[in-house]
Enzyme design. Structure first.
Site, short mmCIF file in Angstrom:
data_model
loop_
_atom_site.label_atom_id
_atom_site.label_comp_id
_atom_site.label_asym_id
_atom_site.label_seq_id
_atom_site.Cartn_x
_atom_site.Cartn_y
_atom_site.Cartn_z
N SER A 223 0.12 12.19 -26.43
CA SER A 223 0.38 12.06 -24.99
C SER A 223 0.23 10.63 -24.47
O SER A 223 0.76 10.32 -23.42
CB SER A 223 -0.54 12.99 -24.20
OG SER A 223 -1.87 12.54 -24.27
N LYS B 230 -6.17 9.88 -20.35
CA LYS B 230 -4.89 9.60 -19.70
C LYS B 230 -5.03 8.30 -18.90
O LYS B 230 -6.12 7.77 -18.72
CB LYS B 230 -4.48 10.72 -18.74
CG LYS B 230 -4.43 12.10 -19.32
CD LYS B 230 -3.19 12.37 -20.09
CE LYS B 230 -3.19 13.81 -20.59
NZ LYS B 230 -2.40 13.97 -21.78
#
Length: 191
Positions: free
Chosen positions: A56, A97
């Protein structure tokens, strides 16, 4: 008489050797215990290590990268673009993230993959593969004390766009990713 003196000397010598051996063992034991305590305190209050299990954050972070993360203590230190580690109640695990939305920000993720923050296009040189599969624009208003996160690999990232609760509380942020420490050919400071 000489044999008595010899025996006494031998016993004293043996006693000194035993004392020296025990002293050496105690020194090593104290050193090891002190190192373990210091290591625990550093891990608890300063830095910790994380492992990257998914793509990701590709290409910034790759699967199997290992990073050092510094603990996060102040809201003022968080800036847009920081790579943060936080706990997700939804997934019941730590995630990593990039923070895109700060408290009070208006975020628009366009169907084209472009991201606008407070009406301005966000320059994202770290994004190589935008997610251009959306049918319509997604709009978010970041509440106070909360943050909005996106993965760098937008086409392959389960992030704030898709979570049932798209915002992360400050209290759930554990730290900022600082340096890739493994594999050795990827050692570098993160920006």
């Amino acid at each position: 008489m000489d044999e008595d003196n010899e025996g006494k000397k031998r016993r004293r010598s043996d006693s000194k050797k035993k004392g020296s051996f025990i002293s050496t063992i105690l020194e090593w034991l104290i050193t090891i215990v002190a190192a373990l305590i210091i290591s625990f305190l550093i891990n608890k209050f300063l830095i910790f290590k994380v492992y990257i299990p998914s793509e990701s954050m590709y290409p910034t972070l790759k699967v199997k990268d290992q990073l050092f993360v510094t603990k996060m203590y102040g809201r003022d230190s968080i800036q847009r673009g920081d790579i943060l580690v936080f706990f997700s109640d939804e997934f019941n695990e730590l995630l990593i993230k990039r923070v895109i939305g700060l408290p009070g920000d208006d975020i628009v993720v366009k169907a084209s993959g472009e991201v606008l923050v407070n009406g301005e296009v966000l320059e994202e040189t770290y994004v190589v593969q935008k997610d251009e599969t959306a049918i319509f624009d997604l709009e978010f208003k970041v509440p106070e004390d909360k943050y909005f996160f996106l993965g760098d690999n937008r086409a392959n990232s389960l992030d704030s766009r898709y979570w049932s609760e798209p915002y992360i509380d400050f209290e759930d942020i554990r730290g900022e990713a600082r340096i890739i420490i493994y594999p050795f050919n990827r050692i570098r400071i993160l920006k």
